[in-house]
Structures are given as C-alpha cells and as structure tokens.
Design an enzyme around this catalytic site. Structure first.
Site, PDB file in Angstrom:
ATOM      1  CD  GLU A 211      -3.014  -1.053   0.318  1.00 52.86           C
ATOM      2  OE1 GLU A 211      -3.340   0.089  -0.060  1.00 52.86           O
ATOM      3  OE2 GLU A 211      -3.571  -2.075  -0.081  1.00 52.86           O
ATOM      4  CB  CYS A 245      -1.676   7.577   1.332  1.00 55.26           C
ATOM      5  SG  CYS A 245      -3.146   6.739   1.928  1.00 55.26           S
TER       6      CYS A 245
HETATM    7  P1  NAD Z   1       7.946   4.791   5.321  1.00 53.25           P
HETATM    8  O1  NAD Z   1       7.943   4.020   4.060  1.00 53.25           O
HETATM    9  O2  NAD Z   1       9.091   5.665   5.624  1.00 53.25           O
HETATM   10  O3  NAD Z   1       7.822   3.797   6.588  1.00 53.25           O
HETATM   11  C1  NAD Z   1       6.836   2.797   6.658  1.00 53.25           C
HETATM   12  C2  NAD Z   1       7.336   1.680   7.554  1.00 53.25           C
HETATM   13  O4  NAD Z   1       8.525   1.138   6.991  1.00 53.25           O
HETATM   14  C3  NAD Z   1       7.677   2.102   8.969  1.00 53.25           C
HETATM   15  O5  NAD Z   1       7.205   1.133   9.877  1.00 53.25           O
HETATM   16  C4  NAD Z   1       9.176   2.175   8.982  1.00 53.25           C
HETATM   17  O6  NAD Z   1       9.741   1.834  10.208  1.00 53.25           O
HETATM   18  C5  NAD Z   1       9.595   1.147   7.944  1.00 53.25           C
HETATM   19  N1  NAD Z   1      10.821   1.531   7.257  1.00 53.25           N
HETATM   20  C6  NAD Z   1      11.285   2.774   7.021  1.00 53.25           C
HETATM   21  N2  NAD Z   1      12.438   2.724   6.342  1.00 53.25           N
HETATM   22  C7  NAD Z   1      12.725   1.426   6.157  1.00 53.25           C
HETATM   23  C8  NAD Z   1      13.804   0.727   5.530  1.00 53.25           C
HETATM   24  N3  NAD Z   1      14.809   1.363   4.978  1.00 53.25           N
HETATM   25  N4  NAD Z   1      13.767  -0.606   5.531  1.00 53.25           N
HETATM   26  C9  NAD Z   1      12.748  -1.265   6.083  1.00 53.25           C
HETATM   27  N5  NAD Z   1      11.711  -0.662   6.690  1.00 53.25           N
HETATM   28  C10 NAD Z   1      11.698   0.664   6.742  1.00 53.25           C
HETATM   29  O7  NAD Z   1       6.571   5.593   5.344  1.00 53.25           O
HETATM   30  P2  NAD Z   1       6.059   6.610   6.436  1.00 53.25           P
HETATM   31  O8  NAD Z   1       6.887   7.837   6.376  1.00 53.25           O
HETATM   32  O9  NAD Z   1       5.891   5.922   7.721  1.00 53.25           O
HETATM   33  O10 NAD Z   1       4.595   6.916   5.884  1.00 53.25           O
HETATM   34  C11 NAD Z   1       4.335   7.873   4.916  1.00 53.25           C
HETATM   35  C12 NAD Z   1       4.257   7.254   3.541  1.00 53.25           C
HETATM   36  O11 NAD Z   1       3.355   6.175   3.545  1.00 53.25           O
HETATM   37  C13 NAD Z   1       3.728   8.241   2.519  1.00 53.25           C
HETATM   38  O12 NAD Z   1       4.460   8.099   1.333  1.00 53.25           O
HETATM   39  C14 NAD Z   1       2.291   7.818   2.310  1.00 53.25           C
HETATM   40  O13 NAD Z   1       1.740   8.142   1.064  1.00 53.25           O
HETATM   41  C15 NAD Z   1       2.383   6.331   2.514  1.00 53.25           C
HETATM   42  N6  NAD Z   1       1.112   5.803   2.973  1.00 53.25           N
HETATM   43  C16 NAD Z   1       0.407   4.985   2.150  1.00 53.25           C
HETATM   44  C17 NAD Z   1      -0.836   4.517   2.546  1.00 53.25           C
HETATM   45  C18 NAD Z   1      -1.659   3.621   1.662  1.00 53.25           C
HETATM   46  O14 NAD Z   1      -2.626   3.063   2.156  1.00 53.25           O
HETATM   47  N7  NAD Z   1      -1.329   3.466   0.400  1.00 53.25           N
HETATM   48  C19 NAD Z   1      -1.331   4.860   3.797  1.00 53.25           C
HETATM   49  C20 NAD Z   1      -0.574   5.683   4.614  1.00 53.25           C
HETATM   50  C21 NAD Z   1       0.653   6.146   4.200  1.00 53.25           C
END
Ligand code: NAD
Length: 497
Positions: A211, A245
């Site tokens: 997602e 998002c």
């Molecule tokens: P992110 O991708 O930075 O982090 C998401 C998760 O991944 C967190 O639990 C984090 O700890 C982990 N993570 C971060 N870096 C990582 C790495 N290098 N390796 C492995 N795991 C890692 O996202 P965020 O900043 O938490 O959330 C915001 C983003 O999420 C925005 O881009 C938003 O559009 C998206 N989002 C999408 C949806 C959807 O339903 N499509 C919903 C909410 C947010």
C-alpha cells in the site's frame, strides 16, 4: 539482532503450527480482544494521537477507533460464512463429487505500518490476518512515538505475545526483520521503502501487498459549484493536515477557475478556522522537524505564487494551509508527494490537458474530478487510471468496505478493506474430492490407450465451447430423466400390485 528476529518469527511459527488460530472460535476471541483494546484504550489512543500529531478527538474517533471497531463488528457477523468452503460449478462428469475453494491461512505474516494513521493502518490488516487464521508479527512505525509506545506496552494485554509479537524500531531493525522468512508481507508506507520490502520478500518468494504512495491529482471543472469544491478540498486537507496518502496533492484547472477557486478557498478557511489555524482545535501538526523541513523546503523552492499563506512556526511544528497558484510542471512541489498542508494549483487549458498530464505520470493512489457536468466526469473516468477515482469528494470511499482500497503501478499492488482483507490473508486452495468408482467410464474416457474417439468424448464431457455440443450435460439430464421415469414406474407398479 538477526538471531533475535529469527527467534520471534520461529516462535510465532510454532504457535501457528500448534493451531492457535485454527477454529472460528479462536479467531473470534482474538478479534473481540482487539475490540476490547480499542474500547479500553480509547482515551490513551486519543492522547497518543494528540501528542504525535495534535489530531482532533473527532478525527481519531472516526479514522482510528470507530472504523476499526466497525470492521471487527462486520467480521464477527460474516466470518463464519467466509470460512466455509466455497463450492464452484463443475462439469457433469463430476456430478456427486465435491469441488470447492478452501481458505487457508498463509502462516506467519508480517504487517508493517506507517505513522500517519498508526492504529487504523496497523489494526485493519491485523483484523483481516487474524480472521484468516494467521499469526502476525506486528511492526508499528517508530515515527509516531507515542502511538508506537501504546501498541508496544498495551497490545499484549489483549493478544498473546507469542502469536502476535510487536517489533519496534526503525529501518535497521526492520531490515533484520525482513531477512526472515514470512508467509505473507503486508506493507503500508512510501514507494521507496515498498521497493526495499519487495526485494527482501523476493529472497523467499513471499507474496506481498504494498500500500504505497504518489501524488493524487485533481481536476476542477469550470461547471463546478466553486464553494462546494473549496469546502471539500479544505476539509480534506485539514484531515491530519494533508499527511494522508489520499490527500489532494495538486489541482489542475483553467486560469479563470483558479481565480474563483482560490477566492472560495479563502472563504472556507475563514469559516472553518476563523483565519487562525495555529490556535484552531481542528488543525493538527506536522509529525516532526524532519518532515517540517521537507515540506518547508518544497515551499521555499517553489516558483508558485502564494495565494493563501497559512503561516509557519517550526517551534510548534505548525504549518497552516498554504495554497500556491500558477505552479509549473517542473516546480519543486511537483516532484514528490507533498504529504502535508501544502496545496498547489497548476493551470491547464482544460480537461484534455489535465488527463494527458495525469497519464504522463505514474498512476496515483487516487484521482479526483470536481464538476457538475457529468460528461466531464465520464471523460475523466474513462481516460485515466488510479487506485481509486472519486468525483466531487475525497476519502469518503474509505467508509464503503466493499470498495477495494489499494494502488496500481507505483502506488501499490493488492487491495484490502472489508472481506477483501480476509481474502488477502487467505490462500485460496483448490480442492476436489473424487470417489474410487466408475472405472468403466474412466476407461472409456481417459485411460490409455489414447484414441481419437476418447479425445472427442472427453472434450465433449469436460469443455463447453460455442461449437462443441455439451454431451456431458445431455447425458446427465438424460440419466436424471430415465432415473425419474424408473422411480415413477416402480412406485406405480408397487402401488397397483
Ligand atoms: P515509510 O515508508 O518511511 O515507513 C513505513 C514503515 O517502513 C515504517 O514502519 C518504517 O519503520 C519502515 N521503514 C522505514 N524505512 C525502512 C527501511 N529502509 N527498511 C525497512 N523498513 C523501513 O513511510 P512513512 O513515512 O511511515 O509513511 C508515509 C508514507 O506512507 C507516505 O508516502 C504515504 O503516502 C504512505 N502511505 C500509504 C498509505 C496507503 O494506504 N497506500 C497509507 C498511509 C501512508
């Protein structure tokens, strides 16, 4: 750390194999426990979200608590029937034998959540995964600090840790976690990290739902009731101050519409926030200084005109709704997802240019069109692609559980919500039970030696095409009729005798 992560996953696998979520009653119990968590920890959830994002009570109740509880309630009503085998139609050859789809849990699944809706985006997949019978390794976001703490400290008072371990930490810990073998990974977050997750999953050929994110475009047509559009856009941007998002990212409209829209948005801001967003109880905060700098950097480098200046105060992580007009395609605000209280308007000559622009970019998670002219909406719908399409509103699709929620292309793969979440976490196993009988028929139809006649017979029995008569059906109906006649004859005979 890798060893520690292996132990966590191994332990969950032992519990899965021991059948901890095999029956309906077991799964129902855990769903009720999540409901208890939401009910008993409601005040703590509201406080955590206030501390992390200054979200309003109403937003937390609607988007984090009530939605999850409604999901559980719907699951409790329907889960029993979803767990039943789904019988499928079959050729007459298999009459009297059973062919069905059995939903099996994958095993141990990993759910990784982001920070913007840290309960909803963790618990809704968790509900589906448990309903489908999986053990789950739960990875909340470390960025929403207070929410993560609440999950870490409280969830185990409701769900057994050995089946549902919570792993907390940032990228380093998650990297170690992702080295483990899972049976399914459900990730919500950025497209960048989504790629990392998918690469790690590929090592074990683990299926994934991703997602992800993107820039959600909007076209505003001149036929619109501009105040209605402005109200909906400003209200949407006030949800978690655009840190969503599916938030409106950029708007396309003609120059004349831009002028009318900005004027109407000023009216909405005045009415909703009395022009003082910083002191409004309905306006949240940016999650942290890093994200503040990221959004502020876009704003500072933009060549757009500031049409509405919401103001900023970094010491308070406050950023008011800021609207930029006359933005061009190569602007700093048009490269990455904004994910904050910034809204940009890019003038276009009309609908066709807007459609062409959307189609020249990656497919978004959601695309929006505002118009009173239905032909405009139809044209937009038929000529664009996105995870979701909404006309004349945003986000409301989230409240219809039967609508799939998910992206397409770089905005994600797979979808969930409602029954689809249960399906996501279930392997659809094809089952066919046959009998040790009818050897005569089998010899005539399908055993060696293979002949042209057997091929013809078998084709006719198994497949129906436009030019192949369905002999199997004819034979079946014939047999039933003959059987019925014989039964009537015997009954009559016995009666007369
Ligand atoms: P992110 O991708 O930075 O982090 C998401 C998760 O991944 C967190 O639990 C984090 O700890 C982990 N993570 C971060 N870096 C990582 C790495 N290098 N390796 C492995 N795991 C890692 O996202 P965020 O900043 O938490 O959330 C915001 C983003 O999420 C925005 O881009 C938003 O559009 C998206 N989002 C999408 C949806 C959807 O339903 N499509 C919903 C909410 C947010």
């Amino acid at each position: 750390m890798e060893e520690q992560m292996r132990e966590v996953v191994d332990r969950a696998r032992v519990e899965f194999k021991a059948g901890r979520l095999r029956t309906y009653d077991q799964r129902r119990y855990y769903l009720l426990q999540i409901d208890r968590f939401l009910k008993e920890q409601e005040a703590a959830i509201i406080a955590a979200q206030r501390a992390d994002l200054r979200k309003t009570h109403m937003e937390v109740m609607l988007t984090e608590v009530a939605t999850c509880r409604a999901e559980i309630s719907a699951y409790l009503k329907k889960l029993k029937s979803w767990m039943k085998p789904e019988h499928v139609s079959k050729s007459i050859v298999f009459l009297g034998e059973s062919t069905y789809i059995q939903r099996q849990p994958y095993g141990v699944v990993l759910i990784i959540a982001p920070w913007n809706y840290p309960f909803y985006l963790l618990l809704v997949p968790l509900i589906g995964a448990i309903a489908a019978g999986n053990c789950v390794v739960i990875k909340p976001s470390e960025v929403s600090v207070e929410s993560e703490k609440l999950v870490r400290e409280q969830l185990h008072n409701y769900l057994p840790e050995e089946c549902f371990p919570v792993v907390c930490g940032g990228p380093r810990k998650t990297t170690e976690l992702l080295k483990q073998r899972f049976d399914y990974i459900f990730f919500t977050g950025s497209t960048f990290v989504g790629q990392i997750v998918m690469k790690a999953a590929a090592e074990h050929l683990t299926p994934v739902t991703l997602e992800l994110s993107g820039k959600c475009p909007t076209f505003v047509d001149a036929s619109s009731d501009m105040q209605c559009v402005a109200n909906r856009i400003v209200a949407n941007k006030s949800l978690n101050i655009g840190q969503a998002c599916i938030s409106y990212d950029y708007i396309m409209c003609t120059k004349e519409t831009q002028e009318r829209l900005v004027k109407a948005m000023k009216t909405s801001v005045e009415e909703f926030f009395e022009n003082d967003m910083q002191n409004s109880a309905s306006w949240g905060r940016v999650i942290n200084a890093r994200h503040f700098d990221r959004i502020y950097g876009m704003l500072e480098n933009s060549k757009g005109q500031v049409a509405i200046d919401g103001g900023v105060d970094k010491s308070d992580l406050f950023m008011g709704l800021t609207v930029l007009t006359d933005v061009k395609e190569n602007d700093s605000t048009m490269k990455d997802e904004i994910f904050g209280p910034l809204l940009v308007i890019m003038p276009v000559s009309g609908l066709q240019e807007a459609i062409d622009f959307i189609n020249s970019k990656e497919k978004p998670l959601a695309a929006y069109v505002h118009a009173r002219d239905n032909a405009v909406i139809r044209e937009f719908e038929e000529n664009t692609s996105s995870g979701a399409l909404l006309s004349n509103d945003s986000a409301m699709n989230m409240s219809v559980p039967d609508l799939p929620f998910g992206g397409v292309g770089r905005s994600g793969m797979g979808a969930y919500h409602g029954k689809l979440t249960f399906e996501t976490f279930s392997h659809r196993r094809a089952v066919m039970h046959r009998k040790q009988a009818l050897e005569g028929v089998n010899k005539k139809l399908r055993y060696p030696p293979y002949t042209a006649q057997k091929t013809r017979r078998l084709m006719a029995a198994l497949f129906t095409t436009e030019d192949t008569p369905h002999y199997g059906l004819y034979i079946g109906v014939g047999l039933v009729l003959v059987g019925a006649l014989v039964a009537i004859g015997v009954t009559l005979g016995v009666t007369l005798y």
